[in-house]
Motif scaffolding. Structure first.
Motif, PDB file in Angstrom:
ATOM      1  N   CYS A 170     100.653  19.676  -8.271  1.00 52.46           N
ATOM      2  CA  CYS A 170     100.681  18.253  -8.568  1.00 52.46           C
ATOM      3  C   CYS A 170      99.999  18.001  -9.902  1.00 52.46           C
ATOM      4  O   CYS A 170      99.340  18.880 -10.460  1.00 52.46           O
ATOM      5  CB  CYS A 170      99.985  17.444  -7.468  1.00 52.46           C
ATOM      6  SG  CYS A 170      98.253  17.874  -7.245  1.00 52.46           S
ATOM      7  N   LEU A 182     101.554  11.122  -4.930  1.00 51.88           N
ATOM      8  CA  LEU A 182     102.277  10.669  -6.120  1.00 51.88           C
ATOM      9  C   LEU A 182     103.265  11.723  -6.607  1.00 51.88           C
ATOM     10  O   LEU A 182     104.357  11.387  -7.082  1.00 51.88           O
ATOM     11  CB  LEU A 182     101.279  10.321  -7.229  1.00 51.88           C
ATOM     12  CG  LEU A 182     100.353   9.134  -6.937  1.00 51.88           C
ATOM     13  CD1 LEU A 182      99.364   8.933  -8.074  1.00 51.88           C
ATOM     14  CD2 LEU A 182     101.157   7.862  -6.704  1.00 51.88           C
ATOM     15  N   GLU A 183     102.887  12.986  -6.487  1.00 51.75           N
ATOM     16  CA  GLU A 183     103.808  14.061  -6.867  1.00 51.75           C
ATOM     17  C   GLU A 183     105.033  14.055  -5.953  1.00 51.75           C
ATOM     18  O   GLU A 183     106.164  14.257  -6.404  1.00 51.75           O
ATOM     19  CB  GLU A 183     103.084  15.405  -6.789  1.00 51.75           C
ATOM     20  CG  GLU A 183     103.935  16.609  -7.174  1.00 51.75           C
ATOM     21  CD  GLU A 183     104.304  16.619  -8.650  1.00 51.75           C
ATOM     22  OE1 GLU A 183     105.237  17.364  -9.010  1.00 51.75           O
ATOM     23  OE2 GLU A 183     103.666  15.882  -9.438  1.00 51.75           O
ATOM     24  N   TYR A 184     104.815  13.818  -4.675  1.00 54.32           N
ATOM     25  CA  TYR A 184     105.914  13.730  -3.705  1.00 54.32           C
ATOM     26  C   TYR A 184     106.865  12.596  -4.085  1.00 54.32           C
ATOM     27  O   TYR A 184     108.090  12.746  -4.030  1.00 54.32           O
ATOM     28  CB  TYR A 184     105.317  13.497  -2.319  1.00 54.32           C
ATOM     29  CG  TYR A 184     106.321  13.430  -1.185  1.00 54.32           C
ATOM     30  CD1 TYR A 184     106.826  14.588  -0.610  1.00 54.32           C
ATOM     31  CD2 TYR A 184     106.732  12.198  -0.669  1.00 54.32           C
ATOM     32  CE1 TYR A 184     107.729  14.528   0.442  1.00 54.32           C
ATOM     33  CE2 TYR A 184     107.626  12.128   0.381  1.00 54.32           C
ATOM     34  CZ  TYR A 184     108.127  13.294   0.938  1.00 54.32           C
ATOM     35  OH  TYR A 184     109.021  13.229   1.981  1.00 54.32           O
ATOM     36  N   TYR A 185     106.302  11.463  -4.507  1.00 52.76           N
ATOM     37  CA  TYR A 185     107.128  10.306  -4.863  1.00 52.76           C
ATOM     38  C   TYR A 185     107.896  10.521  -6.164  1.00 52.76           C
ATOM     39  O   TYR A 185     108.870   9.807  -6.432  1.00 52.76           O
ATOM     40  CB  TYR A 185     106.252   9.057  -4.967  1.00 52.76           C
ATOM     41  CG  TYR A 185     106.054   8.358  -3.640  1.00 52.76           C
ATOM     42  CD1 TYR A 185     105.463   9.029  -2.564  1.00 52.76           C
ATOM     43  CD2 TYR A 185     106.459   7.050  -3.445  1.00 52.76           C
ATOM     44  CE1 TYR A 185     105.285   8.408  -1.348  1.00 52.76           C
ATOM     45  CE2 TYR A 185     106.283   6.418  -2.225  1.00 52.76           C
ATOM     46  CZ  TYR A 185     105.697   7.101  -1.183  1.00 52.76           C
ATOM     47  OH  TYR A 185     105.532   6.485   0.027  1.00 52.76           O
ATOM     48  N   ARG A 186     107.475  11.477  -6.963  1.00 52.54           N
ATOM     49  CA  ARG A 186     108.216  11.781  -8.190  1.00 52.54           C
ATOM     50  C   ARG A 186     109.597  12.356  -7.879  1.00 52.54           C
ATOM     51  O   ARG A 186     110.489  12.340  -8.734  1.00 52.54           O
ATOM     52  CB  ARG A 186     107.432  12.786  -9.044  1.00 52.54           C
ATOM     53  CG  ARG A 186     106.201  12.203  -9.737  1.00 52.54           C
ATOM     54  CD  ARG A 186     105.498  13.264 -10.553  1.00 52.54           C
ATOM     55  NE  ARG A 186     106.359  13.743 -11.633  1.00 52.54           N
ATOM     56  CZ  ARG A 186     106.254  14.934 -12.206  1.00 52.54           C
ATOM     57  NH1 ARG A 186     105.355  15.794 -11.766  1.00 52.54           N
ATOM     58  NH2 ARG A 186     107.057  15.276 -13.186  1.00 52.54           N
ATOM     59  N   TYR A 187     109.783  12.860  -6.665  1.00 56.17           N
ATOM     60  CA  TYR A 187     111.082  13.415  -6.265  1.00 56.17           C
ATOM     61  C   TYR A 187     111.992  12.348  -5.654  1.00 56.17           C
ATOM     62  O   TYR A 187     113.015  12.674  -5.055  1.00 56.17           O
ATOM     63  CB  TYR A 187     110.871  14.566  -5.278  1.00 56.17           C
ATOM     64  CG  TYR A 187     110.297  15.799  -5.931  1.00 56.17           C
ATOM     65  CD1 TYR A 187     111.128  16.795  -6.444  1.00 56.17           C
ATOM     66  CD2 TYR A 187     108.926  15.964  -6.060  1.00 56.17           C
ATOM     67  CE1 TYR A 187     110.597  17.923  -7.054  1.00 56.17           C
ATOM     68  CE2 TYR A 187     108.386  17.089  -6.673  1.00 56.17           C
ATOM     69  CZ  TYR A 187     109.224  18.062  -7.170  1.00 56.17           C
ATOM     70  OH  TYR A 187     108.701  19.179  -7.785  1.00 56.17           O
ATOM     71  N   ASN A 188     111.589  11.083  -5.806  1.00 56.13           N
ATOM     72  CA  ASN A 188     112.399   9.944  -5.345  1.00 56.13           C
ATOM     73  C   ASN A 188     112.828  10.071  -3.880  1.00 56.13           C
ATOM     74  O   ASN A 188     114.028  10.061  -3.561  1.00 56.13           O
ATOM     75  CB  ASN A 188     113.643   9.782  -6.228  1.00 56.13           C
ATOM     76  CG  ASN A 188     113.290   9.494  -7.672  1.00 56.13           C
ATOM     77  OD1 ASN A 188     112.389   8.709  -7.950  1.00 56.13           O
ATOM     78  ND2 ASN A 188     113.994  10.144  -8.590  1.00 56.13           N
TER      79      ASN A 188
END
Length: 360
Positions: free
Chosen positions: A95, A199-205
């Motif tokens: 991340c 937040l890193e997880y949410y970067r993958y939409n």
């Protein structure tokens, strides 16, 4: 396939709503505790045989150390919010490491002060607030350092004797305060990692189902770890209450005016033995019931988390390619769950250490 996916989404949405993830509320501290501690220093009983000059000097030195320890906490708050909280090499995660994550303690303080804030000035308000606090601590530090130097000049102070007294006194009186501040800083790091992984997880939409999936699994992990730690803590407490210092003889209920009023010594002793046996058995039954209940809850949470993880992989295998959650996203979920578990263990380790310090 669409019907199956809708059913899966309904199962997630019908699951207990997680508006605010539980680990955020664990073991929150009052960030103004150092101010309370500083006030308590002035109220301490100093009649302990220490030379008056040394006594006053130690008192000033203690305030300086309290400020220095507190300063490290506020610097960590600032680093977390300005993206400077560097993750140690052994803790590297998949991340971003330069994220601006303002600790919840700071947000709570700002909210309590009713400071008007919006998306454009939020960052500046947090930075200014913490910077002002650091400036305040720095001024206090200079003030106490000046006063300390004046006291050293005013009184004859043996440097070697003073150093030994300071080290002894700090070990006896500041160890718990230092330990608590260090623990707070640990939690800041854990919260930073946990938020960074989210937040890193949410970067993958992720779609809505995948967002809820992460929340559900993180909640299940929280419950699994918290019930495990509570069960372990209860076992320790039971061992403590079964120790000799908590025997029936040391208990307040060991004295019975009614039994003591019996004149015949044989009858009195017989009734006392029966009374003692009933009391001790009741105590053991109660403790066993507590432990059994905690064990049931722990086992249920273990099964639930395992079931949720199995469902995650089952859903991935049975979903269409364009709806599958990617292995990278699954890895991020697992890392985040692990960090939540680590955070809870950190809290309970601190609790155990705190109990040891108080007992000593």
């Amino acid at each position: 396939m669409l019907t199956q996916k809708n059913d899966q989404r309904m199962q997630i949405n019908n699951h207990r709503t997680i508006d605010k993830e539980k680990y955020d509320n664990s073991n929150r501290f009052n960030t103004s505790q150092n101010d309370v501690y500083m006030n308590n220093i002035d109220k301490m009983d100093w009649n302990n045989g220490i030379d008056f000059g040394n006594m006053v000097t130690i008192k000033k030195k203690e305030k300086i150390i309290v400020i220095q320890i507190s300063n490290s906490l506020w610097i960590s708050y600032l680093k977390s919010g300005t993206g400077q909280l560097i993750i140690p090499s052994k803790e590297q995660l998949n991340c971003l490491t330069n994220l601006h994550v303002w600790p919840k303690e700071i947000k709570i303080i700002i909210k309590q002060k009713s400071i008007k804030m919006n998306a454009t000035n939020e960052n500046d308000i947090y930075i200014n607030f913490i910077s002002n606090k650091l400036h305040e601590l720095d001024n206090q530090l200079k003030q106490y350092q000046t006063e300390l130097n004046q006291k050293i000049i005013s009184f004859y102070v043996n440097p070697l004797e003073l150093q030994q007294l300071i080290e002894t006194y700090i070990q006896q009186n500041l160890s718990s305060f230092r330990m608590e501040i260090e623990h707070k800083i640990e939690l800041i790091h854990y919260d930073y990692y946990i938020q960074a992984l989210k937040l890193e997880y949410y970067r993958y939409n992720p779609n809505e189902y995948q967002k809820q999936l992460m929340k559900q699994l993180c909640c299940s992990k929280y419950e699994q770890e918290i019930t495990k730690q509570e069960y372990n803590l209860l076992q320790q407490q039971i061992s403590y209450y079964n120790s000799s210092c908590h025997s029936f003889k040391c208990s307040p209920i060991s004295q019975s005016e009614l039994i003591d009023s019996i004149q015949d010594p044989n009858i009195r002793q017989e009734l006392f033995n029966q009374y003692k046996e009933i009391a001790e058995q009741s105590k053991q039954n109660m403790l066993s019931l507590y432990l059994k209940s905690a064990k049931i809850q722990m086992d249920e949470c273990n099964k639930k988390f395992d079931a949720d993880m199995k469902k995650l992989w089952h859903d991935r295998r049975s979903s269409c390619d364009n709806e599958k959650i990617s292995p990278v996203m699954i890895d991020l979920i697992e890392q985040r769950c692990n960090k939540i578990g680590d955070r809870i263990r950190c809290i309970y380790i601190f609790k155990a250490k705190s109990i040891c310090v108080k007992d000593n």
